[in-house]
Design a protein around this motif. Structure first.
Motif, PDB file in Angstrom:
ATOM      1  N   ASN A  12       0.805  -1.225   0.000  1.00  0.00           N
ATOM      2  CA  ASN A  12       0.000   0.000   0.000  1.00  0.00           C
ATOM      3  C   ASN A  12       0.838   1.275   0.000  1.00  0.00           C
ATOM      4  OD1 ASN A  12       0.182  -1.117   2.915  1.00  0.00           O
ATOM      5  ND2 ASN A  12      -0.076   1.089   3.189  1.00  0.00           N
ATOM      6  N   SER A  13       2.134   1.170   0.306  1.00  0.00           N
ATOM      7  CA  SER A  13       2.898   2.424   0.364  1.00  0.00           C
ATOM      8  C   SER A  13       4.357   2.208   0.002  1.00  0.00           C
ATOM      9  CB  SER A  13       2.793   3.040   1.766  1.00  0.00           C
ATOM     10  OG  SER A  13       3.592   2.336   2.680  1.00  0.00           O
ATOM     11  N   LEU A  15       8.028   1.574  -1.041  1.00  0.00           N
ATOM     12  CA  LEU A  15       8.694   0.672  -1.989  1.00  0.00           C
ATOM     13  C   LEU A  15       7.767  -0.450  -2.454  1.00  0.00           C
ATOM     14  CD1 LEU A  15      11.978   0.597   0.083  1.00  0.00           C
ATOM     15  CD2 LEU A  15      11.830   1.383  -2.288  1.00  0.00           C
ATOM     16  N   ARG A  35      -1.944  -4.206   5.355  1.00  0.00           N
ATOM     17  CA  ARG A  35      -2.528  -4.369   6.688  1.00  0.00           C
ATOM     18  C   ARG A  35      -3.944  -3.762   6.706  1.00  0.00           C
ATOM     19  NH1 ARG A  35       0.680  -2.505  11.617  1.00  0.00           N
ATOM     20  NH2 ARG A  35       1.594  -1.163  10.045  1.00  0.00           N
ATOM     21  N   ASP A  62      -2.080  -8.926   8.838  1.00  0.00           N
ATOM     22  CA  ASP A  62      -1.273  -8.266   9.863  1.00  0.00           C
ATOM     23  C   ASP A  62      -0.024  -9.109  10.045  1.00  0.00           C
ATOM     24  OD1 ASP A  62      -0.042  -7.110  11.953  1.00  0.00           O
ATOM     25  OD2 ASP A  62      -1.682  -7.314  13.383  1.00  0.00           O
ATOM     26  N   LEU A  63       1.070  -8.598   9.549  1.00  0.00           N
ATOM     27  CA  LEU A  63       2.310  -9.385   9.563  1.00  0.00           C
ATOM     28  C   LEU A  63       2.927  -9.492  10.958  1.00  0.00           C
ATOM     29  CD1 LEU A  63       3.684  -7.976   6.205  1.00  0.00           C
ATOM     30  CD2 LEU A  63       2.866 -10.311   6.577  1.00  0.00           C
ATOM     31  N   ASN A  89       8.429  -7.482   1.367  1.00  0.00           N
ATOM     32  CA  ASN A  89       8.862  -6.086   1.402  1.00  0.00           C
ATOM     33  C   ASN A  89       8.462  -5.346   2.679  1.00  0.00           C
ATOM     34  OD1 ASN A  89       9.190  -3.181   0.073  1.00  0.00           O
ATOM     35  ND2 ASN A  89       7.070  -3.348   0.804  1.00  0.00           N
ATOM     36  N   TYR A 164      16.103  -2.882  14.432  1.00  0.00           N
ATOM     37  CA  TYR A 164      15.914  -2.793  12.981  1.00  0.00           C
ATOM     38  C   TYR A 164      17.083  -3.484  12.254  1.00  0.00           C
ATOM     39  CZ  TYR A 164      15.017  -0.787   8.362  1.00  0.00           C
ATOM     40  OH  TYR A 164      14.764  -0.638   7.022  1.00  0.00           O
ATOM     41  N   LYS A 168      17.190  -6.889   9.786  1.00  0.00           N
ATOM     42  CA  LYS A 168      17.656  -6.818   8.397  1.00  0.00           C
ATOM     43  C   LYS A 168      18.856  -7.749   8.154  1.00  0.00           C
ATOM     44  CE  LYS A 168      14.395  -4.447   7.162  1.00  0.00           C
ATOM     45  NZ  LYS A 168      13.490  -4.872   6.090  1.00  0.00           N
ATOM     46  N   GLY A 195      18.709   1.230  -0.573  1.00  0.00           N
ATOM     47  CA  GLY A 195      19.357   2.531  -0.354  1.00  0.00           C
ATOM     48  C   GLY A 195      18.459   3.389   0.531  1.00  0.00           C
ATOM     49  N   VAL A 197      15.661   5.884   1.074  1.00  0.00           N
ATOM     50  CA  VAL A 197      14.498   6.196   0.238  1.00  0.00           C
ATOM     51  C   VAL A 197      13.504   7.068   1.017  1.00  0.00           C
ATOM     52  CG1 VAL A 197      12.721   5.213  -1.257  1.00  0.00           C
ATOM     53  CG2 VAL A 197      14.773   3.894  -0.773  1.00  0.00           C
ATOM     54  N   THR A 199      10.526   7.558   2.259  1.00  0.00           N
ATOM     55  CA  THR A 199       9.221   6.965   2.581  1.00  0.00           C
ATOM     56  C   THR A 199       8.852   7.377   4.008  1.00  0.00           C
ATOM     57  OG1 THR A 199      10.054   4.933   3.575  1.00  0.00           O
ATOM     58  CG2 THR A 199       9.801   4.927   1.168  1.00  0.00           C
ATOM     59  N   LYS A 204       5.955   6.540  11.104  1.00  0.00           N
ATOM     60  CA  LYS A 204       4.675   5.894  11.427  1.00  0.00           C
ATOM     61  C   LYS A 204       4.572   5.452  12.884  1.00  0.00           C
ATOM     62  CE  LYS A 204       3.605   4.244   6.760  1.00  0.00           C
ATOM     63  NZ  LYS A 204       3.637   3.101   5.848  1.00  0.00           N
ATOM     64  N   ARG A 205       5.627   4.832  13.399  1.00  0.00           N
ATOM     65  CA  ARG A 205       5.555   4.268  14.757  1.00  0.00           C
ATOM     66  C   ARG A 205       6.745   4.673  15.613  1.00  0.00           C
ATOM     67  NH1 ARG A 205       4.151   0.931  11.009  1.00  0.00           N
ATOM     68  NH2 ARG A 205       1.887   0.834  10.811  1.00  0.00           N
TER      69      ARG A 205
HETATM   70  N1  LIG Z   1      12.963   3.763   3.221  1.00  0.00           N
HETATM   71  C1  LIG Z   1      14.245   3.379   3.281  1.00  0.00           C
HETATM   72  O1  LIG Z   1      15.175   4.201   3.237  1.00  0.00           O
HETATM   73  C2  LIG Z   1      14.591   1.926   3.401  1.00  0.00           C
HETATM   74  C3  LIG Z   1      15.951   1.564   3.392  1.00  0.00           C
HETATM   75  C4  LIG Z   1      16.290   0.222   3.508  1.00  0.00           C
HETATM   76  C5  LIG Z   1      15.301  -0.743   3.590  1.00  0.00           C
HETATM   77  N2  LIG Z   1      13.984  -0.360   3.605  1.00  0.00           N
HETATM   78  C6  LIG Z   1      12.979  -1.428   3.705  1.00  0.00           C
HETATM   79  O2  LIG Z   1      12.032  -1.279   2.673  1.00  0.00           O
HETATM   80  C7  LIG Z   1      10.829  -1.945   3.033  1.00  0.00           C
HETATM   81  C8  LIG Z   1       9.640  -1.049   2.708  1.00  0.00           C
HETATM   82  O3  LIG Z   1       9.674   0.088   3.545  1.00  0.00           O
HETATM   83  P1  LIG Z   1       9.299   1.564   3.043  1.00  0.00           P
HETATM   84  O4  LIG Z   1      10.494   2.392   3.245  1.00  0.00           O
HETATM   85  O5  LIG Z   1       8.669   1.505   1.708  1.00  0.00           O
HETATM   86  O6  LIG Z   1       8.256   2.026   4.173  1.00  0.00           O
HETATM   87  P2  LIG Z   1       6.664   2.153   4.165  1.00  0.00           P
HETATM   88  O7  LIG Z   1       6.226   3.069   3.094  1.00  0.00           O
HETATM   89  O8  LIG Z   1       6.294   2.463   5.559  1.00  0.00           O
HETATM   90  O9  LIG Z   1       6.197   0.691   3.765  1.00  0.00           O
HETATM   91  C9  LIG Z   1       6.192  -0.356   4.697  1.00  0.00           C
HETATM   92  C10 LIG Z   1       5.019  -1.237   4.386  1.00  0.00           C
HETATM   93  O10 LIG Z   1       5.003  -2.306   5.335  1.00  0.00           O
HETATM   94  C11 LIG Z   1       3.677  -2.386   5.882  1.00  0.00           C
HETATM   95  N3  LIG Z   1       3.639  -2.937   7.218  1.00  0.00           N
HETATM   96  C12 LIG Z   1       4.277  -2.537   8.329  1.00  0.00           C
HETATM   97  N4  LIG Z   1       3.905  -3.260   9.386  1.00  0.00           N
HETATM   98  C13 LIG Z   1       2.973  -4.154   8.933  1.00  0.00           C
HETATM   99  C14 LIG Z   1       2.200  -5.171   9.534  1.00  0.00           C
HETATM  100  N5  LIG Z   1       2.267  -5.438  10.848  1.00  0.00           N
HETATM  101  N6  LIG Z   1       1.354  -5.877   8.770  1.00  0.00           N
HETATM  102  C15 LIG Z   1       1.225  -5.629   7.457  1.00  0.00           C
HETATM  103  N7  LIG Z   1       1.934  -4.673   6.814  1.00  0.00           N
HETATM  104  C16 LIG Z   1       2.802  -3.948   7.557  1.00  0.00           C
HETATM  105  C17 LIG Z   1       3.215  -0.936   5.902  1.00  0.00           C
HETATM  106  O11 LIG Z   1       1.830  -0.866   6.121  1.00  0.00           O
HETATM  107  P3  LIG Z   1       1.212   0.432   6.858  1.00  0.00           P
HETATM  108  O12 LIG Z   1       1.226   1.527   5.845  1.00  0.00           O
HETATM  109  O13 LIG Z   1      -0.142  -0.007   7.267  1.00  0.00           O
HETATM  110  O14 LIG Z   1       2.120   0.719   8.011  1.00  0.00           O
HETATM  111  C18 LIG Z   1       3.680  -0.510   4.531  1.00  0.00           C
HETATM  112  O15 LIG Z   1       2.798  -0.968   3.549  1.00  0.00           O
HETATM  113  C19 LIG Z   1      10.957  -2.279   4.524  1.00  0.00           C
HETATM  114  O16 LIG Z   1      11.284  -3.647   4.665  1.00  0.00           O
HETATM  115  C20 LIG Z   1      12.129  -1.409   4.958  1.00  0.00           C
HETATM  116  O17 LIG Z   1      12.797  -1.953   6.074  1.00  0.00           O
HETATM  117  C21 LIG Z   1      13.607   0.938   3.499  1.00  0.00           C
END
Ligand SMILES: NC(=O)c1ccc[n+]([C@@H]2O[C@H](COP(=O)([O-])OP(=O)(O)OC[C@H]3O[C@@H](n4cnc5c(N)ncnc54)[C@H](OP(=O)(O)O)[C@@H]3O)[C@@H](O)[C@H]2O)c1
Length: 283
Positions: A12-13, A15, A35, A62-63, A89, A164, A168, A195, A197, A199, A204-205
Motif C-alpha cells: 500500500n505504500s 517501496l 494491513r 497483519d504481519l 517487502n 531494525y 535486516k 538505499g 528512500v 518513505t 509511522k511508529r
Molecule cells: N525507506 C528506506 O530508506 C529503506 C531503506 C532500507 C530498507 N527499507 C525497507 O524497505 C521496506 C519497505 O519500507 P518503506 O520504506 O517503503 O516504508 P513504508 O512506506 O512504511 O512501507 C512499509 C510497508 O510495510 C507495511 N507494514 C508494516 N507493518 C505491517 C504489519 N504489521 N502488517 C502488514 N503490513 C505492515 C506498511 O503498512 P502500513 O502503511 O499499514 O504501516 C507498509 O505498507 C521495509 O522492509 C524497509 O525496512 C527501506
C-alpha cells in the motif's frame, strides 16, 4: 511478467507500492498485501488507473500476527497453485520495545519472521513456477549491529536502531541459508538493499525525536520509484534468473556484513526462526 503471479507485502505504500505497480505494468497478476483494507484498496485503484491491469487482487494481513499470516497464506494458496514471485517487502521501525501476540519483539516479527513464515507457506506454489523467486527487502543498516542470538527479543538491550539492524541482518542470512538448503534449481532467493528512500517508515511508529531524525535523514534519499528498482529487478528481470542466495544493491550483487557469512550462525538462526514460527519443516 505476463501470465505470472506475484505477491507483494506492504504494497500500500513506499517501496511495496512501487514494486506492485512496476510488476503490474509488466503484465503480472499482482496480489497486493496490505494491513489496512482501505489503504490497500486505494493503492490498488491507483495502480489500476496507471496500468489498466485488471488482474490485481487485494488481501489484508497483519504481519505482526502469525495467525493472520497463516490465514492469508492459505487464501493465496487456495487460489494460486503456482506463484512466480514473492516480494517480502513490508517493514516497520518502532521506537518503543513491544512484543507481538506471539511473544516476539515486533520489529523482528514483522521485518523478519513474517518473511520466513510467508516464504514457507507459499513455497509449495513457488517451487511449481518455472523461475520461482523469493525477494527479501533488507538494508545496509544490517552492517551496524550483529544479531543477538541469545536474546532475539532484545529484552535487556533494546534500541530501535539495534532491533531494525538485527531484523535486516536476519533477512540476509535467511536468503543465503534458504539458497543453501533448497533442493530445487528453479527457486531463487534474493536479499536486496534499496538505499536511502524517501518513505514514511520512520514516522509511522516512532517517537517525535526519531521521527524528526528520519525526516532530516530521508531528505537526502531517492524517490520510492527509484529505490524500488533493485527489488523489481530481482523480482522480474531475466538477467537475475538463477542468481540465488546473494545480497543486491543497485541491481548488482555485493558483499553483506561479515557476520552474515558465518555458517553455524546462519544454521542456528534458521532453526531459531523456524521454532519461533512453529514450522516443523520449512520445505
Ligand atoms: N525507506 C528506506 O530508506 C529503506 C531503506 C532500507 C530498507 N527499507 C525497507 O524497505 C521496506 C519497505 O519500507 P518503506 O520504506 O517503503 O516504508 P513504508 O512506506 O512504511 O512501507 C512499509 C510497508 O510495510 C507495511 N507494514 C508494516 N507493518 C505491517 C504489519 N504489521 N502488517 C502488514 N503490513 C505492515 C506498511 O503498512 P502500513 O502503511 O499499514 O504501516 C507498509 O505498507 C521495509 O522492509 C524497509 O525496512 C527501506
Amino acid at each position: 511478467m505476463k501470465n505470472k503471479v506475484a505477491v507483494v507485502t506492504g504494497a500500500n505504500s513506499g517501496l511495496g507500492f512501487e514494486t506492485a505497480k512496476a510488476l503490474a505494468t509488466q503484465g503480472a497478476r499482482v496480489i497486493l498485501l496490505s494491513r489496512s483494507a482501505d489503504k490497500g484498496q486505494e493503492a490498488l485503484d491507483k495502480i489500476f488507473a496507471a496500468t489498466q491491469n485488471d488482474q490485481l487482487e487485494l488481501l489484508t494481513v497483519d504481519l505482526a500476527s502469525q495467525a493472520s499470516i497463516r490465514e492469508t497464506g492459505k487464501l493465496i494458496l487456495d487460489k494460486h497453485p503456482v506463484i512466480d514471485t514473492l516480494v517480502n517487502n513490508a517493514g516497520t521501525w518502532i521506537s518503543q520495545h513491544s512484543l507481538t501476540e506471539d511473544g516476539v519483539e515486533t520489529m523482528f516479527a514483522v521485518n523478519h519472521l513474517a518473511y520466513v513464515l510467508m516464504s514457507h507457506l507459499l513455497y509449495p506454489a513457488i517451487r511449481k513456477a518455472e523461475d520461482g523467486r523469493i525477494v527479501c527487502v533488507a538494508s545496509d543498516s544490517h552492517f551496524q549491529f550483529k544479531i543477538n542470538y541469545a536474546d532475539l527479543n532484545l529484552t535487556n538491550k533494546y534500541h530501535g536502531l539495534r532491533a531494525y539492524a538485527q531484523s535486516k541482518g536476519a533477512n540476509v542470512m535467511f536468503v543465503s541459508e534458504l539458497h543453501k538448503r533448497k533442493q530445487e534449481e528453479n527457486v531463487s532467493s534474493y536479499a536486496i538493499q534499496p538505499g536511502l528512500v524517501k518513505t514514511d517508515i520512520g514516522v509511522k511508529r516512532t517517537n517525535w525525536l526519531h521521527a524528526l531524525a528520519w525526516k532530516i535523514r530521508r531528505s537526502g534519499g531517492v524517490s520510492p520509484a527509484e529505490g524500488a528498482l533493485c527489488q523489481i529487478f530481482c523480482a522480474s528481470a531475466p538477467e537475475a534468473k538463477g542468481q540465488s542466495g546473494l545480497y543486491w544493491d543497485k541491481c548488482k550483487p555485493k558483499p553483506s556484513a561479515k557476520y552474515t557469512y558465518i555458517e553455524e550462525d546462519r544454521a542456528q538462526l534458521w532453526e531459531q526462526c523456524l521454532e519461533m514460527c512453529k514450522i516443523d519443516s520449512f520445505f
